[in-house]
Design a protein around this motif. Structure first.
Motif, mmCIF file in Angstrom:
data_model
loop_
_atom_site.group_PDB
_atom_site.id
_atom_site.type_symbol
_atom_site.label_atom_id
_atom_site.label_comp_id
_atom_site.label_asym_id
_atom_site.label_seq_id
_atom_site.Cartn_x
_atom_site.Cartn_y
_atom_site.Cartn_z
ATOM 1 N N THR A 173 0.843 -1.198 0.000
ATOM 2 C CA THR A 173 0.000 0.000 0.000
ATOM 3 C C THR A 173 0.880 1.251 0.000
ATOM 4 O O THR A 173 2.085 1.177 0.289
ATOM 5 C CB THR A 173 -0.908 0.047 1.239
ATOM 6 O OG1 THR A 173 -0.083 0.225 2.409
ATOM 7 C CG2 THR A 173 -1.756 -1.221 1.375
ATOM 8 N N LEU A 174 0.278 2.382 -0.285
ATOM 9 C CA LEU A 174 1.010 3.651 -0.249
ATOM 10 C C LEU A 174 1.604 3.881 1.140
ATOM 11 O O LEU A 174 2.776 4.237 1.269
ATOM 12 C CB LEU A 174 0.098 4.817 -0.649
ATOM 13 C CG LEU A 174 0.732 6.214 -0.555
ATOM 14 C CD1 LEU A 174 1.947 6.327 -1.486
ATOM 15 C CD2 LEU A 174 -0.305 7.276 -0.881
ATOM 16 N N ASP A 175 0.821 3.658 2.188
ATOM 17 C CA ASP A 175 1.330 3.848 3.545
ATOM 18 C C ASP A 175 2.511 2.929 3.836
ATOM 19 O O ASP A 175 3.484 3.342 4.483
ATOM 20 C CB ASP A 175 0.226 3.621 4.581
ATOM 21 C CG ASP A 175 -0.792 4.753 4.610
ATOM 22 O OD1 ASP A 175 -0.479 5.866 4.128
ATOM 23 O OD2 ASP A 175 -1.910 4.525 5.119
ATOM 24 N N GLU A 176 2.446 1.694 3.371
ATOM 25 C CA GLU A 176 3.563 0.761 3.566
ATOM 26 C C GLU A 176 4.805 1.243 2.818
ATOM 27 O O GLU A 176 5.918 1.172 3.344
ATOM 28 C CB GLU A 176 3.177 -0.642 3.101
ATOM 29 C CG GLU A 176 2.144 -1.314 4.002
ATOM 30 C CD GLU A 176 1.522 -2.556 3.397
ATOM 31 O OE1 GLU A 176 0.991 -3.373 4.184
ATOM 32 O OE2 GLU A 176 1.543 -2.737 2.161
ATOM 33 N N ARG A 177 4.614 1.761 1.616
ATOM 34 C CA ARG A 177 5.751 2.269 0.839
ATOM 35 C C ARG A 177 6.347 3.516 1.488
ATOM 36 O O ARG A 177 7.562 3.684 1.493
ATOM 37 C CB ARG A 177 5.330 2.542 -0.605
ATOM 38 C CG ARG A 177 5.083 1.229 -1.370
ATOM 39 C CD ARG A 177 4.673 1.467 -2.809
ATOM 40 N NE ARG A 177 3.269 1.855 -2.844
ATOM 41 C CZ ARG A 177 2.763 2.826 -3.583
ATOM 42 N NH1 ARG A 177 3.515 3.520 -4.404
ATOM 43 N NH2 ARG A 177 1.482 3.094 -3.547
ATOM 44 N N ILE A 178 5.505 4.352 2.061
ATOM 45 C CA ILE A 178 6.013 5.533 2.771
ATOM 46 C C ILE A 178 6.855 5.090 3.965
ATOM 47 O O ILE A 178 7.916 5.660 4.241
ATOM 48 C CB ILE A 178 4.865 6.476 3.189
ATOM 49 C CG1 ILE A 178 4.249 7.127 1.946
ATOM 50 C CG2 ILE A 178 5.355 7.535 4.173
ATOM 51 C CD1 ILE A 178 2.955 7.877 2.201
ATOM 52 N N GLU A 179 6.416 4.054 4.669
ATOM 53 C CA GLU A 179 7.192 3.537 5.804
ATOM 54 C C GLU A 179 8.536 2.974 5.339
ATOM 55 O O GLU A 179 9.551 3.112 6.026
ATOM 56 C CB GLU A 179 6.397 2.485 6.584
ATOM 57 C CG GLU A 179 5.275 3.081 7.417
ATOM 58 C CD GLU A 179 5.751 4.169 8.384
ATOM 59 O OE1 GLU A 179 6.760 3.960 9.100
ATOM 60 O OE2 GLU A 179 5.110 5.236 8.420
ATOM 61 N N VAL A 180 8.560 2.346 4.162
ATOM 62 C CA VAL A 180 9.829 1.870 3.601
ATOM 63 C C VAL A 180 10.756 3.063 3.348
ATOM 64 O O VAL A 180 11.944 3.016 3.682
ATOM 65 C CB VAL A 180 9.601 1.052 2.304
ATOM 66 C CG1 VAL A 180 10.918 0.767 1.591
ATOM 67 C CG2 VAL A 180 8.874 -0.256 2.611
ATOM 68 N N VAL A 181 10.218 4.136 2.794
ATOM 69 C CA VAL A 181 11.031 5.333 2.520
ATOM 70 C C VAL A 181 11.534 5.942 3.827
ATOM 71 O O VAL A 181 12.704 6.326 3.927
ATOM 72 C CB VAL A 181 10.250 6.358 1.671
ATOM 73 C CG1 VAL A 181 11.001 7.676 1.571
ATOM 74 C CG2 VAL A 181 9.981 5.793 0.284
ATOM 75 N N LYS A 182 10.687 6.018 4.829
ATOM 76 C CA LYS A 182 11.136 6.523 6.134
ATOM 77 C C LYS A 182 12.279 5.667 6.666
ATOM 78 O O LYS A 182 13.259 6.181 7.195
ATOM 79 C CB LYS A 182 9.980 6.553 7.140
ATOM 80 C CG LYS A 182 9.024 7.685 6.936
ATOM 81 C CD LYS A 182 7.957 7.679 8.021
ATOM 82 C CE LYS A 182 7.029 8.853 7.869
ATOM 83 N NZ LYS A 182 5.997 8.882 8.929
ATOM 84 N N THR A 183 12.141 4.359 6.517
ATOM 85 C CA THR A 183 13.195 3.464 6.990
ATOM 86 C C THR A 183 14.474 3.660 6.183
ATOM 87 O O THR A 183 15.575 3.622 6.740
ATOM 88 C CB THR A 183 12.724 2.004 6.959
ATOM 89 O OG1 THR A 183 11.549 1.898 7.775
ATOM 90 C CG2 THR A 183 13.794 1.064 7.486
ATOM 91 N N MET A 184 14.344 3.916 4.871
ATOM 92 C CA MET A 184 15.541 4.203 4.071
ATOM 93 C C MET A 184 16.248 5.445 4.618
ATOM 94 O O MET A 184 17.474 5.438 4.760
ATOM 95 C CB MET A 184 15.173 4.389 2.593
ATOM 96 C CG MET A 184 14.793 3.098 1.901
ATOM 97 S SD MET A 184 14.664 3.218 0.101
ATOM 98 C CE MET A 184 13.283 4.300 -0.134
ATOM 99 N N TRP A 185 15.486 6.506 4.918
ATOM 100 C CA TRP A 185 16.106 7.709 5.495
ATOM 101 C C TRP A 185 16.725 7.387 6.853
ATOM 102 O O TRP A 185 17.837 7.831 7.163
ATOM 103 C CB TRP A 185 15.082 8.836 5.641
ATOM 104 C CG TRP A 185 14.742 9.527 4.366
ATOM 105 C CD1 TRP A 185 13.497 9.656 3.813
ATOM 106 C CD2 TRP A 185 15.639 10.212 3.473
ATOM 107 N NE1 TRP A 185 13.581 10.350 2.641
ATOM 108 C CE2 TRP A 185 14.870 10.718 2.407
ATOM 109 C CE3 TRP A 185 17.013 10.442 3.474
ATOM 110 C CZ2 TRP A 185 15.434 11.439 1.360
ATOM 111 C CZ3 TRP A 185 17.576 11.154 2.430
ATOM 112 C CH2 TRP A 185 16.794 11.646 1.391
ATOM 113 N N ARG A 186 16.002 6.612 7.674
ATOM 114 C CA ARG A 186 16.508 6.254 9.004
ATOM 115 C C ARG A 186 17.847 5.510 8.879
ATOM 116 O O ARG A 186 18.802 5.811 9.596
ATOM 117 C CB ARG A 186 15.462 5.385 9.710
ATOM 118 C CG ARG A 186 15.657 5.234 11.191
ATOM 119 C CD ARG A 186 14.476 4.495 11.835
ATOM 120 N NE ARG A 186 13.297 5.346 11.920
ATOM 121 C CZ ARG A 186 12.133 5.105 11.299
ATOM 122 N NH1 ARG A 186 11.981 4.024 10.551
ATOM 123 N NH2 ARG A 186 11.118 5.927 11.437
#
Length: 167
Positions: free
Chosen positions: A109-122
């Motif tokens: 989902t979009l929300d799941e993909r956003i969490e992946v991006v946040k984790t990439m930044w983290r």
């Protein structure tokens, strides 16, 4: 037409790579061990690509990747370690960012993909510095995941705030 053909070949290459890894685990599957879910593998491989972007996979990066995978996929420590091991093999055998991110884009989902991006930044910030290549790679992968630029920037700002850094 040429680019469409190229995209198709890239997707097939990820599928073939997954098949090769599944075939390699056929003896494990016969003994009752489960094979990895392709979405988990693609997600872990993308996160590992960010973690290795600066040439070093630090304990902090490992912790961020493990923490995300445990939470996102409800896995225990041994399952996450197996997933990371398999995903790292995939990461080392393909540089096909499009195929990996396209699989995630189609299956999360979009929300799941956003969490992946946040984790990439983290992960990119976990060692206290962001290299130009890490910055480029997160932006590229976020775009390939179908994340709008402003949403990707919001994710970055969220992580900087989480870290207590000024924006």
């Amino acid at each position: 037409v040429g680019s469409r053909h190229s995209v198709r070949l890239q997707i097939v290459s990820f599928s073939r790579l997954l098949e090769r890894f599944r075939d390699g685990f056929s003896s494990q599957a016969a003994s009752g061990a489960k094979t990895e879910d392709p979405l988990r593998l693609a997600t872990a491989a993308v996160l590992l690509e960010i973690a290795h972007a600066d040439g070093e996979f630090s304990p902090a990066e490992d912790g961020d990747v493990v923490g995300f995978l445990k939470s996102a996929f409800q896995l225990d420590e041994p399952a996450v370690r197996d997933l990371i091991h398999t995903a790292d093999d995939i990461r080392q055998h393909t540089i096909d960012h499009f195929a990996l991110t396209n699989y995630i884009r189609r299956n999360a989902t979009l929300d799941e993909r956003i969490e992946v991006v946040k984790t990439m930044w983290r992960v990119a910030y976990s060692d206290g510095r962001l290299t130009d290549y890490e910055n480029y790679l997160v932006r590229k992968l976020a775009d390939l995941l179908g994340i709008e630029h402003r949403v990707m920037i919001d994710a970055k700002v969220d992580i900087l705030r989480e870290r207590g850094e000024s924006v």
